[in-house]
Each structure stands twice: as C-alpha cells, then as structure tokens.
Scaffold this motif. Sequence first.
Motif, PDB file in Angstrom:
ATOM      1  N   TYR A  46      24.092  84.964  60.008  1.00  0.00           N
ATOM      2  CA  TYR A  46      23.107  84.246  59.200  1.00  0.00           C
ATOM      3  C   TYR A  46      23.770  83.095  58.468  1.00  0.00           C
ATOM      4  O   TYR A  46      24.982  83.076  58.248  1.00  0.00           O
ATOM      5  CB  TYR A  46      22.408  85.184  58.217  1.00  0.00           C
ATOM      6  N   GLU A  47      22.934  82.131  58.098  1.00  0.00           N
ATOM      7  CA  GLU A  47      23.411  80.965  57.360  1.00  0.00           C
ATOM      8  C   GLU A  47      22.285  80.456  56.470  1.00  0.00           C
ATOM      9  O   GLU A  47      21.168  80.219  56.949  1.00  0.00           O
ATOM     10  CB  GLU A  47      23.847  79.861  58.316  1.00  0.00           C
ATOM     11  N   PRO A  48      22.531  80.313  55.151  1.00  0.00           N
ATOM     12  CA  PRO A  48      21.493  79.781  54.268  1.00  0.00           C
ATOM     13  C   PRO A  48      21.216  78.320  54.570  1.00  0.00           C
ATOM     14  O   PRO A  48      22.116  77.555  54.925  1.00  0.00           O
ATOM     15  CB  PRO A  48      22.091  79.961  52.869  1.00  0.00           C
ATOM     16  N   PRO A  55      18.200  63.966  58.291  1.00  0.00           N
ATOM     17  CA  PRO A  55      19.406  64.794  58.071  1.00  0.00           C
ATOM     18  C   PRO A  55      19.094  66.284  57.962  1.00  0.00           C
ATOM     19  O   PRO A  55      19.836  67.114  58.493  1.00  0.00           O
ATOM     20  CB  PRO A  55      19.983  64.236  56.768  1.00  0.00           C
ATOM     21  N   ASP A  56      18.005  66.645  57.271  1.00  0.00           N
ATOM     22  CA  ASP A  56      17.683  68.058  57.107  1.00  0.00           C
ATOM     23  C   ASP A  56      17.333  68.696  58.450  1.00  0.00           C
ATOM     24  O   ASP A  56      17.744  69.830  58.740  1.00  0.00           O
ATOM     25  CB  ASP A  56      16.513  68.224  56.131  1.00  0.00           C
ATOM     26  N   ARG A  57      16.563  67.965  59.252  1.00  0.00           N
ATOM     27  CA  ARG A  57      16.198  68.512  60.559  1.00  0.00           C
ATOM     28  C   ARG A  57      17.436  68.711  61.430  1.00  0.00           C
ATOM     29  O   ARG A  57      17.587  69.750  62.070  1.00  0.00           O
ATOM     30  CB  ARG A  57      15.209  67.581  61.256  1.00  0.00           C
ATOM     31  N   MET A  58      18.309  67.723  61.463  1.00  0.00           N
ATOM     32  CA  MET A  58      19.498  67.844  62.309  1.00  0.00           C
ATOM     33  C   MET A  58      20.456  68.908  61.781  1.00  0.00           C
ATOM     34  O   MET A  58      21.123  69.590  62.560  1.00  0.00           O
ATOM     35  CB  MET A  58      20.206  66.499  62.425  1.00  0.00           C
ATOM     36  N   ARG A  59      20.525  69.065  60.456  1.00  0.00           N
ATOM     37  CA  ARG A  59      21.378  70.110  59.898  1.00  0.00           C
ATOM     38  C   ARG A  59      20.903  71.480  60.382  1.00  0.00           C
ATOM     39  O   ARG A  59      21.709  72.342  60.741  1.00  0.00           O
ATOM     40  CB  ARG A  59      21.349  70.039  58.376  1.00  0.00           C
ATOM     41  N   GLU A  60      19.596  71.670  60.418  1.00  0.00           N
ATOM     42  CA  GLU A  60      19.064  72.938  60.905  1.00  0.00           C
ATOM     43  C   GLU A  60      19.290  73.092  62.408  1.00  0.00           C
ATOM     44  O   GLU A  60      19.622  74.180  62.882  1.00  0.00           O
ATOM     45  CB  GLU A  60      17.571  73.043  60.583  1.00  0.00           C
ATOM     46  N   GLN A  61      19.132  72.008  63.179  1.00  0.00           N
ATOM     47  CA  GLN A  61      19.361  72.074  64.622  1.00  0.00           C
ATOM     48  C   GLN A  61      20.806  72.445  64.937  1.00  0.00           C
ATOM     49  O   GLN A  61      21.076  73.270  65.816  1.00  0.00           O
ATOM     50  CB  GLN A  61      19.023  70.727  65.263  1.00  0.00           C
ATOM     51  N   VAL A  62      21.736  71.828  64.211  1.00  0.00           N
ATOM     52  CA  VAL A  62      23.160  72.109  64.438  1.00  0.00           C
ATOM     53  C   VAL A  62      23.472  73.555  64.071  1.00  0.00           C
ATOM     54  O   VAL A  62      24.170  74.270  64.807  1.00  0.00           O
ATOM     55  CB  VAL A  62      24.032  71.136  63.631  1.00  0.00           C
ATOM     56  N   ALA A  63      22.964  74.002  62.923  1.00  0.00           N
ATOM     57  CA  ALA A  63      23.226  75.380  62.501  1.00  0.00           C
ATOM     58  C   ALA A  63      22.641  76.373  63.498  1.00  0.00           C
ATOM     59  O   ALA A  63      23.276  77.377  63.828  1.00  0.00           O
ATOM     60  CB  ALA A  63      22.640  75.613  61.110  1.00  0.00           C
ATOM     61  N   ALA A  64      21.426  76.105  63.990  1.00  0.00           N
ATOM     62  CA  ALA A  64      20.792  77.024  64.940  1.00  0.00           C
ATOM     63  C   ALA A  64      21.567  77.077  66.256  1.00  0.00           C
ATOM     64  O   ALA A  64      21.769  78.163  66.827  1.00  0.00           O
ATOM     65  CB  ALA A  64      19.345  76.599  65.189  1.00  0.00           C
ATOM     66  N   ALA A  65      22.021  75.914  66.752  1.00  0.00           N
ATOM     67  CA  ALA A  65      22.792  75.900  67.997  1.00  0.00           C
ATOM     68  C   ALA A  65      24.098  76.662  67.835  1.00  0.00           C
ATOM     69  O   ALA A  65      24.528  77.402  68.733  1.00  0.00           O
ATOM     70  CB  ALA A  65      23.061  74.462  68.421  1.00  0.00           C
ATOM     71  N   SER A  66      24.749  76.509  66.685  1.00  0.00           N
ATOM     72  CA  SER A  66      26.004  77.213  66.445  1.00  0.00           C
ATOM     73  C   SER A  66      25.787  78.722  66.368  1.00  0.00           C
ATOM     74  O   SER A  66      26.514  79.503  66.989  1.00  0.00           O
ATOM     75  CB  SER A  66      26.636  76.706  65.147  1.00  0.00           C
TER      76      SER A  66
END
Length: 427
Positions: free
Chosen positions: A355-357, A309-320
């Motif tokens: 940016y996004e924390p 979940p943590d990895r995908m949360r970062e992937q989604v945030a980065a793509a957005s």
Amino acid sequence: MTTTPVSDLDVVRGPLDWDEFAARHWDRRPVLIKAVRPAPFELPEVFAAATLATRPAGPYLLPPNAQFAVGRFQQTEPADWFPRAEDGAFDGYRRRLDGELAAFSAERRYALVVHAFHAFHAGQWERQRAFLEPLWERAGLPLSGAITTLFHGNYEHTPVGVHQDRFATFMFAVEGRKRMRFWRRRPWTEPVTTKLDYRAHLADSFTAEPEPGDLLYWPADYYHVGESVDGRAATSVNVGVPRGEHRAVYDVEDLLLGRSPDAMVDPDAALVRLPAATAPLSAPEPPADGALPEALEQTLRVFRGYLDPDRMREQVAAASLATWSASGLCPAPPPGTPRPLADTTTVRARARVLYEPLGTALLCAANGHVLRSPLTRQQAEPLLHRLAARTPVPVGELLAGLPPSAREDGRNLLETLESFRALTRDR
C-alpha cells in the motif's frame, strides 16, 4: 550436486540450487537442470490456460496473443485449430488436428505459440511466481516484467528460425521431446536478424534435449532455435527475463493505461485504447486563426490530461505497486467478482498486500492488481498489519478498529482484496 560440461552447456542433477545458479549460470552460460521439483507448470493447467488464451477474439478470429503455423506458414484465420476445452488434453487436441489438417493440406506439422501465457490461469501464475521469487532475491526484480510463452506442436523448427532475444530464457519441458540448438555468436554474416535455413551452420552449434520436468536456461546473448526430435508434438513453456534493449515505449503504456496481455505482445497495442477523436478527420480549409482542426485538438486534450501532476503521481504509484505485488509477472490473471463478506466470516491472507498513501486516499495492491480506497493510512494500517500475520480472523474483528463511518469502506477493501485472490475464507 554434480555438473558435467557439454560444450557450452552444463548439465545439473537437481534439486535446483539458486545460489549456485546465480553464481555460475545467470547471464553466463546455458544449463540443463534435470527433474526440477516442485515444477512451476503442470500439464493439465497448461492445457486449460491454452484453451482460455486462444478463444476467438471477435470477427477477426485471431487472438492478438496467439499464433498458429502450418509448416512454415503463419495462418491468418486459425480459430478452428486452436485447442478447445472439449479436447480434454493435448492428446485429444493433437488427434483432432491430425484429421483437420489432413483435410486442409499435405503438411501435417504445426506450431501453436501463445504469448503473455501467465495471464490466463491464476493457479499456474501463482506457482510460477513462487518459483521465480528466489531468483529475484538474488538478481533483482525485472522492472519491465518477465514474459511467458507457450510452445506446442510437432513443427520442424521454431517458426521464426534461428534468432536472438533480449531475454534470458527459462524453458520448462512439459510434455514430449524437443531439441534446443544454440550458437554462442551469430552464425551467419548476412544482414538479417533471423534465419530459417541454417543447415550450413549446424557444425558450429550445440544442443540440449530437455525431458518433461526438466528446466533449460540460456542467457540472452545466445542465438537459438527449437527443433522437433522425433516428429511428435512437444509442449514447453518459456519464461523470458529482459536483460537489455529496454525502450521507453515499453513503459508509456504502463503509465497511461496499465498492462494487458495484448500489450505484452505489441507494446503499441494498448495505445489504441486511448479515446478516439469524434470530430471529422478532414478539414475543408486551414482555420483563419491558426487553430488546429478539432480532431487534433481532441487528441491533444486527451494527452494534456496526463500532464496533471496528481494524476501522473497516482499512475506511477499504481504501476509500481502492480509490478512489485505481481513479482514482475504482469499482467496478472484478472480478478474475480467481489462477494459480500459478513462480520462473522473468518478470513486470512494468502498473498502480501502492498500500500501507499496518496493524498487523503490509499492505494492498495495484491497479486498485480491495484485498488483506490478512501481509507486513510492511519485507518488501514492496523487492519493490513493484522492480515499480514496470515492467521484466521473474523471480518467484524478486523473492522472493529475503524471508525463506524469507515467500516463500510473497510469491508469494500476486504471484498476487493478477496477478488484479487489475496484473501481466502477460512472454512
């Protein structure tokens, strides 16, 4: 601003009024806008980008984002016929091709098509983004990204023939004369998606002939084909905005590996960049315990990593963040090489920084590129807000608000943002 209807086509004398365009033409009907200023594409930059986009790609010699046709035949090894910097301009490129094609074939008509064109020239990309942002404010940002395609040549008609796209298209005429022919509905009844010989359907079509500096727009539901007007080469750049038929596969690559020019041509292309199995690809007999062969287990382990979940949360945030900071024009031109910033160097922002924390770290994005900084939101926000004012400020002053232990991380953030072309040094 006056409008004269010509069949389904409106002809508008500029300047371009985005409110009127959104109300009268977006997703409704084609329009030819004469003498658009400022022009998002300039001929020298278009040629420079074409030389960068068509550099030979390894032993196969054909960049995955480029096509070259002689007559109606696509070429499989056309590297010698792509534009070169030493050609100087499209005029020099055409003169060289005249001689080289004459030695190859009696056919002198050619077509150069370059996909993902906006990824190959930073200045051109920035101008295109600024031009389209008023449309996004009125119609919304295309979440799967707009596409940009260069067309150059003296081809009889578009190599694929009459077709319909899933994109609403803006065609910017850069050089020469080119005719676009349209049909409101599919003009044939055969079960095919494109048609090369469309002479029987000419009476049902209407045309537009943009001149250099003009902008032609048509909605996604129009069938169309490009034609040579006088047998001379023409150059145009198309920007396609997706309007339908979105498929999940278009997003899989974004989330797994990020966007690349290759993937803008073939959505499956990026998947080949996943780690390859190193175990043997054959098994002498089925395992007694029912386990999968090791090669398949390796593949499953790769994809299981994306279930975190943590990895995908970062992937989604980065793509957005990449999509929003690029204004939908992904992939962006690659960043430059970071350079050291001294405390006395004065910098100012030239692009917005989003940016996004993310847990104890922070994702920052500018111009379609994303970095992961160990700075916390509380540490980084004052620095980023100061930059947002876009006034010159010394680097040391920007870093002074950080704890001493975080200042090197802050400097790295600024150096990376400069490589993203989000900062400029004040001279």
